[in-house]
Design a protein around this motif. Sequence first.
Motif, PDB file in Angstrom:
ATOM      1  N   SER A 262      36.675  54.400  44.270  1.00 28.56           N
ATOM      2  CA  SER A 262      37.247  53.100  44.648  1.00 28.56           C
ATOM      3  C   SER A 262      36.204  51.992  44.489  1.00 28.56           C
ATOM      4  O   SER A 262      36.495  50.913  43.959  1.00 28.56           O
ATOM      5  CB  SER A 262      37.752  53.126  46.096  1.00 28.56           C
ATOM      6  OG  SER A 262      38.789  54.067  46.255  1.00 28.56           O
ATOM      7  N   LYS A 263      34.989  52.280  44.910  1.00 26.17           N
ATOM      8  CA  LYS A 263      33.907  51.290  44.828  1.00 26.17           C
ATOM      9  C   LYS A 263      33.636  50.889  43.371  1.00 26.17           C
ATOM     10  O   LYS A 263      33.452  49.706  43.058  1.00 26.17           O
ATOM     11  CB  LYS A 263      32.647  51.881  45.465  1.00 26.17           C
ATOM     12  CG  LYS A 263      31.611  50.851  45.884  1.00 26.17           C
ATOM     13  CD  LYS A 263      30.483  51.527  46.666  1.00 26.17           C
ATOM     14  CE  LYS A 263      29.354  50.567  46.948  1.00 26.17           C
ATOM     15  NZ  LYS A 263      29.600  49.721  48.114  1.00 26.17           N
ATOM     16  N   ALA A 264      33.649  51.888  42.478  1.00 32.31           N
ATOM     17  CA  ALA A 264      33.430  51.590  41.049  1.00 32.31           C
ATOM     18  C   ALA A 264      34.554  50.706  40.498  1.00 32.31           C
ATOM     19  O   ALA A 264      34.307  49.768  39.724  1.00 32.31           O
ATOM     20  CB  ALA A 264      33.345  52.896  40.260  1.00 32.31           C
ATOM     21  N   LEU A 265      35.784  50.974  40.912  1.00 32.44           N
ATOM     22  CA  LEU A 265      36.921  50.151  40.472  1.00 32.44           C
ATOM     23  C   LEU A 265      36.835  48.736  41.041  1.00 32.44           C
ATOM     24  O   LEU A 265      37.132  47.757  40.358  1.00 32.44           O
ATOM     25  CB  LEU A 265      38.247  50.815  40.885  1.00 32.44           C
ATOM     26  CG  LEU A 265      38.613  52.091  40.123  1.00 32.44           C
ATOM     27  CD1 LEU A 265      39.702  52.865  40.855  1.00 32.44           C
ATOM     28  CD2 LEU A 265      39.066  51.771  38.689  1.00 32.44           C
ATOM     29  N   ILE A 266      36.412  48.636  42.291  1.00 29.94           N
ATOM     30  CA  ILE A 266      36.240  47.312  42.913  1.00 29.94           C
ATOM     31  C   ILE A 266      35.213  46.499  42.135  1.00 29.94           C
ATOM     32  O   ILE A 266      35.433  45.330  41.787  1.00 29.94           O
ATOM     33  CB  ILE A 266      35.806  47.464  44.387  1.00 29.94           C
ATOM     34  CG1 ILE A 266      36.940  48.049  45.234  1.00 29.94           C
ATOM     35  CG2 ILE A 266      35.366  46.113  44.964  1.00 29.94           C
ATOM     36  CD1 ILE A 266      36.485  48.633  46.572  1.00 29.94           C
ATOM     37  N   GLU A 267      34.072  47.130  41.839  1.00 31.83           N
ATOM     38  CA  GLU A 267      32.994  46.438  41.116  1.00 31.83           C
ATOM     39  C   GLU A 267      33.463  45.997  39.725  1.00 31.83           C
ATOM     40  O   GLU A 267      33.070  44.941  39.229  1.00 31.83           O
ATOM     41  CB  GLU A 267      31.765  47.346  40.994  1.00 31.83           C
ATOM     42  CG  GLU A 267      31.089  47.674  42.318  1.00 31.83           C
ATOM     43  CD  GLU A 267      30.332  46.493  42.915  1.00 31.83           C
ATOM     44  OE1 GLU A 267      30.135  45.483  42.212  1.00 31.83           O
ATOM     45  OE2 GLU A 267      29.952  46.586  44.097  1.00 31.83           O
ATOM     46  N   ARG A 268      34.323  46.812  39.109  1.00 27.87           N
ATOM     47  CA  ARG A 268      34.762  46.481  37.757  1.00 27.87           C
ATOM     48  C   ARG A 268      35.859  45.410  37.738  1.00 27.87           C
ATOM     49  O   ARG A 268      35.875  44.547  36.849  1.00 27.87           O
ATOM     50  CB  ARG A 268      35.286  47.754  37.059  1.00 27.87           C
ATOM     51  CG  ARG A 268      35.777  47.477  35.651  1.00 27.87           C
ATOM     52  CD  ARG A 268      36.166  48.715  34.867  1.00 27.87           C
ATOM     53  NE  ARG A 268      36.718  48.322  33.576  1.00 27.87           N
ATOM     54  CZ  ARG A 268      37.318  49.146  32.740  1.00 27.87           C
ATOM     55  NH1 ARG A 268      37.429  50.437  33.031  1.00 27.87           N
ATOM     56  NH2 ARG A 268      37.807  48.707  31.588  1.00 27.87           N
ATOM     57  N   TRP A 269      36.793  45.455  38.700  1.00 21.57           N
ATOM     58  CA  TRP A 269      38.012  44.670  38.561  1.00 21.57           C
ATOM     59  C   TRP A 269      38.241  43.583  39.609  1.00 21.57           C
ATOM     60  O   TRP A 269      38.917  42.599  39.314  1.00 21.57           O
ATOM     61  CB  TRP A 269      39.235  45.599  38.570  1.00 21.57           C
ATOM     62  CG  TRP A 269      39.325  46.488  37.385  1.00 21.57           C
ATOM     63  CD1 TRP A 269      39.148  47.855  37.366  1.00 21.57           C
ATOM     64  CD2 TRP A 269      39.614  46.107  36.030  1.00 21.57           C
ATOM     65  NE1 TRP A 269      39.320  48.329  36.087  1.00 21.57           N
ATOM     66  CE2 TRP A 269      39.602  47.285  35.245  1.00 21.57           C
ATOM     67  CE3 TRP A 269      39.875  44.883  35.398  1.00 21.57           C
ATOM     68  CZ2 TRP A 269      39.850  47.273  33.879  1.00 21.57           C
ATOM     69  CZ3 TRP A 269      40.131  44.867  34.036  1.00 21.57           C
ATOM     70  CH2 TRP A 269      40.109  46.048  33.287  1.00 21.57           C
ATOM     71  N   HIS A 270      37.749  43.766  40.814  1.00 23.64           N
ATOM     72  CA  HIS A 270      38.151  42.844  41.889  1.00 23.64           C
ATOM     73  C   HIS A 270      37.631  41.432  41.628  1.00 23.64           C
ATOM     74  O   HIS A 270      36.428  41.224  41.454  1.00 23.64           O
ATOM     75  CB  HIS A 270      37.645  43.350  43.244  1.00 23.64           C
ATOM     76  CG  HIS A 270      38.138  42.537  44.397  1.00 23.64           C
ATOM     77  ND1 HIS A 270      39.481  42.350  44.650  1.00 23.64           N
ATOM     78  CD2 HIS A 270      37.474  41.844  45.369  1.00 23.64           C
ATOM     79  CE1 HIS A 270      39.612  41.581  45.725  1.00 23.64           C
ATOM     80  NE2 HIS A 270      38.408  41.265  46.172  1.00 23.64           N
ATOM     81  N   GLY A 271      38.553  40.479  41.558  1.00 25.01           N
ATOM     82  CA  GLY A 271      38.169  39.094  41.301  1.00 25.01           C
ATOM     83  C   GLY A 271      37.954  38.764  39.839  1.00 25.01           C
ATOM     84  O   GLY A 271      37.536  37.664  39.495  1.00 25.01           O
ATOM     85  N   LYS A 272      38.252  39.715  38.951  1.00 19.92           N
ATOM     86  CA  LYS A 272      38.116  39.464  37.509  1.00 19.92           C
ATOM     87  C   LYS A 272      39.396  38.786  37.020  1.00 19.92           C
ATOM     88  O   LYS A 272      40.485  39.356  37.132  1.00 19.92           O
ATOM     89  CB  LYS A 272      37.911  40.794  36.780  1.00 19.92           C
ATOM     90  CG  LYS A 272      37.567  40.644  35.312  1.00 19.92           C
ATOM     91  CD  LYS A 272      37.281  41.988  34.664  1.00 19.92           C
ATOM     92  CE  LYS A 272      36.821  41.784  33.225  1.00 19.92           C
ATOM     93  NZ  LYS A 272      36.733  43.052  32.495  1.00 19.92           N
TER      94      LYS A 272
END
Length: 434
Positions: free
Chosen positions: A185-195
Amino acid sequence: MPLTRKAYRAAILHSIADPAEVGIEASYEYFEDGLLVVDNGQISAIGHASELLPTLPADIDITHYQDALITPGFIDTHIHLPQTGMVGAYGEQLLDWLNTYTFPCESQFADKAHADEVADIFIKELLRNGTTTALVFGSVHPQSVNSFFEAAEQLDLRMIAGKVMMDRNAPDYLTDTAESSYVESKALIERWHGKGRLHYAVTPRFAPTSTPEQLTLAGQLLSEYPDLYMQTHISENLKEIEWVKELFPERKGYLDVYDHYQLLGERSVFAHGVHLCDDECARLAETGSAIAFCPTSNFFLGSGLFNLPMAEKHKLNVGIGTDVGGGTSFSLLQTLNEAYKVVQLQGARLSPFKSLYLATLGGARALRLEDKIGTLLPGTDADFLVLDYNATPLLSYRLKQANNIAETLFVLMTLGDDRTVLQTYAAGALVHQR
């Protein structure tokens, strides 16, 4: 970058407040011959065509629709990407339905090519039905979320999604661990959240499929990234509620499980809430949490009737959800048709303006995005729809008998479906044309 300014002329309707709080008349704006002006993907003006036209440059590009209504894009606050291929699966209630149909279907998302294919179909269905923002469950596989966000990013859509966290009470082929769910989940957050216009939602499936360790880590993610979303299910089915009591005997009730692990908050959306009590509604409202009302699914799986008047009494934020694949249609018009019946069966009434609110501004408020979507106010994203009064012969005939916008709106919600959506715009770009 050159300024792109366009205008759209038709009847225009949008919610500006909750009818339950301000009364029906003060809850919407309607322009019989309206004009919507869009600059660089945002709405810059809305009003009567006669008043706005003289203020615009002579060479502005104006699209004029006859027999059509412009509304904000619809907002679906609860839907499952991996269940697209099993929508309309026969004969089970919630827990058996999960084991018989849902889990085998979700297992296919281990394959990125499959995830890509379904994400494409899923997004096309959303847009065909006029849904411009959705709060989406992926599967337990990170690639389900990557595929969805890759497809949504290409169209500059405002979408929210998350990888399901599920480390018990599910088939071995479909579980993660508390630790792996946190790391992925953390990796997905870093990649996508707010992009772009994309947001991430921490997504424990529901209390029975997460250990206390996993729920603790879900809460930890929310504390590490303060503007994340959280989505899960609550009080959908009576057997499910009993199961939660057995698994968490130390907690006061179903909501208290989530509360204990710090999963309530202003960006937390709980799907269903069919069997909530007054105290639970009050606690949800107090924490700024929201409910996704999923009438089609609640009928289809025999779960029960959501008590909208009780939610209104507590001033609880409520959005509407199709809950595909428990729900049987991507169409929020069809979902509102079912919502009307749910309220009727409880001896209350659901006005068409409250329905419009649930599908637009209510959903935006549930997601804390009312400054960006859910209305057609200047400064918001140009996510809007063109609904065709002549989409079907029956709709065309019936609307000729309508005497006012309330009746027109109600008929669109009872007889309308994907065919009614002539065009869908996201950030000012045409993303669906019937």
